[in-house]
Design an enzyme around this catalytic site. Sequence first.
Site, mmCIF file in Angstrom:
data_model
loop_
_atom_site.group_PDB
_atom_site.id
_atom_site.type_symbol
_atom_site.label_atom_id
_atom_site.label_comp_id
_atom_site.label_asym_id
_atom_site.label_seq_id
_atom_site.Cartn_x
_atom_site.Cartn_y
_atom_site.Cartn_z
ATOM 1 N N GLU A 1 -6.251 -8.943 -20.327
ATOM 2 C CA GLU A 1 -4.940 -9.260 -19.786
ATOM 3 C C GLU A 1 -4.287 -10.383 -20.581
ATOM 4 O O GLU A 1 -4.964 -11.267 -21.098
ATOM 5 C CB GLU A 1 -5.074 -9.663 -18.311
ATOM 6 C CG GLU A 1 -5.520 -8.483 -17.454
ATOM 7 C CD GLU A 1 -5.788 -8.851 -16.003
ATOM 8 O OE1 GLU A 1 -5.536 -8.002 -15.147
ATOM 9 O OE2 GLU A 1 -6.259 -9.965 -15.724
ATOM 10 N N CYS B 1 0.256 -16.290 -22.807
ATOM 11 C CA CYS B 1 -1.135 -16.690 -22.665
ATOM 12 C C CYS B 1 -2.009 -15.516 -23.110
ATOM 13 O O CYS B 1 -1.874 -14.398 -22.604
ATOM 14 C CB CYS B 1 -1.369 -17.035 -21.202
ATOM 15 S SG CYS B 1 -2.953 -17.755 -20.960
ATOM 16 N N CYS C 1 -16.431 -13.865 -20.043
ATOM 17 C CA CYS C 1 -16.725 -15.182 -20.609
ATOM 18 C C CYS C 1 -18.125 -15.607 -20.169
ATOM 19 O O CYS C 1 -18.535 -15.341 -19.043
ATOM 20 C CB CYS C 1 -15.696 -16.201 -20.116
ATOM 21 S SG CYS C 1 -15.944 -17.838 -20.838
ATOM 22 N N CYS D 1 -17.602 -21.164 -15.617
ATOM 23 C CA CYS D 1 -16.916 -22.213 -14.844
ATOM 24 C C CYS D 1 -16.710 -21.731 -13.404
ATOM 25 O O CYS D 1 -16.291 -20.590 -13.182
ATOM 26 C CB CYS D 1 -15.577 -22.555 -15.481
ATOM 27 S SG CYS D 1 -15.751 -23.100 -17.190
ATOM 28 N N CYS E 1 -13.250 -20.255 -11.883
ATOM 29 C CA CYS E 1 -12.566 -19.251 -12.700
ATOM 30 C C CYS E 1 -13.188 -17.877 -12.484
ATOM 31 O O CYS E 1 -14.404 -17.718 -12.604
ATOM 32 C CB CYS E 1 -12.686 -19.680 -14.158
ATOM 33 S SG CYS E 1 -12.199 -18.414 -15.322
ATOM 34 N N GLY F 1 -11.756 -15.709 -21.596
ATOM 35 C CA GLY F 1 -12.686 -16.079 -22.653
ATOM 36 C C GLY F 1 -12.550 -17.511 -23.142
ATOM 37 O O GLY F 1 -11.550 -18.180 -22.898
ATOM 38 N N CYS G 1 -3.618 -19.375 -12.196
ATOM 39 C CA CYS G 1 -4.835 -20.037 -12.629
ATOM 40 C C CYS G 1 -6.062 -19.471 -11.913
ATOM 41 O O CYS G 1 -6.123 -19.458 -10.689
ATOM 42 C CB CYS G 1 -4.707 -21.515 -12.344
ATOM 43 S SG CYS G 1 -6.132 -22.458 -12.828
#
Length: 368
Positions: free
Chosen positions: A92, A105, A112, A116, A119, A170, A343
Site C-alpha cells: 500500500e 508515503c 516487516c 514494533c 504497528c 517495512g 498511523c
Amino acid sequence: MSKLDLKNFTRAALVDYAKELSWSPFRGNQIFSWLYRPGISDFAQMTDLAKVARLELAERTMISRLVPEKREVSEDGTIKYAFRLDDGQVIESVLIPEEDRNTLCVSSQVGCAMGCQFCLTGTMGFKRNLSPAEIVNQIMAVRDDLPMEMCNSGDRRNGCINNLVFMGMGEPLANFDNLLTALEILMDQSGLDFSGRRVTVSTCGLVPRMKELGERAVINLAVSLHSVDNKIRSQLMPVNDKYPVEVLLEACRNYPMPNRRMIMFEYILIKGLNDSDGDARQLARKLGDMRCKINLLPFNPCPGLPYEQPSRDRIMAFQKILWDAGFTVFIRFSRGGDISAACGQLASRVSAAGHAIDDDEESLPLGD
Ligand code: SF4
C-alpha cells in the site's frame, strides 16, 4: 531465462548494460530517460532507438509497472492505494494532500521484521523486500493516477507529488541496497528528478546503516523514537534491545547531513505509557542541543492494539514542555483513519508524520 526489469537499473547501470550489448553508452542514457520522463512501458515508443535495438532490448528485458488494484479516498482527502505485485503480495501507498503540497508515503517491504508493538505491519511479520522497480513504480502509478486539479505546482512531471516519505510498510534500512538504487532513480534528473530535500527516509533505528545512508544519499532522515527510556522503548520496539537509546542518539548526532538540515524525531504519544511531563522533560534532556525537530503523533487506536490516545490537554502539555526547552515541535494528528490509512493502520505506519523535512516548513506547530 527471465527478463531483466529495466526499472531495477540506475542510469549508470543502464550505461554499463548498453556497453555489455556493445552499444554506445549514450543509448543507456536514452533508455533511462524514456523510462521516467514520459514513463513509457512499450519499447516501440522509444522512437530514437533503431528498430533492431528495440527488438533486442525487448527480447532481453521488460519494463514493469504497477496499476492500482484498489483506491480508497478518505473524507479528509487522503488516498490509499493497494498494488498487487507479480507474486500476489499486496502493498500500500498513501497520498496525503495538504493545502500547499501532496506527500506520498511509500512502502519498502512486504510486511516487516521489526515487530514494533504499535504497528499493524509489525504484526504481519516479514514477507519480502521490494525491488527498486517496485518502490519506484508506486510513485509512478500514483503520479499517473492523480488528476491535474490536484497539482499544486502545475508541474505535471511528477504529477502532483511534491514530497516522498518512506514510512509505509517495512523498515527501509533493512532493504538497504534496493532503497539506495530506488533513491538514485528517484533523484536522477533524467529519472523522477526529486530534490533530496523532498525525500525523507524513516528508520526505527538500524544504527549500522544510518551513517552509510547519510554518506550515500543526501535525503532527510526521520527516526522513530517514541521514548528515551530504554525499558519503555524496548517494550514498544524490540530493535531497542540491540541498539538502545544512547547508541541511537549517538548515531543521530554523527549523522552526516548538510547544514540547515535537521533530523526529524517521531514520537507516538500513548496514554499512560510515554506521555507524562517527566517523559517530556527526559526527552528534552536526552536530545540536548541536537539539530532536530520533533513530530508528536497522538496514537491512533487500532483494533487489536492495546494502546490509547492521550487527552488533548495531555498532548498540549507534553508539547509545551518541549517547546519551552527550545525545540521545534509539531503535533500531527493521523489522517485517513476512516480508510485505515492512518498511523499503524495500513498494516503499516503511514502516518500524519508524512511530511518531508523541509527547510521551507510552513505549517505551524499546533497548540499555542
Ligand atoms: Fe516495521 Fe516501521 Fe512498523 Fe516498526 S513501525 S514494525 S519498523 S513498519
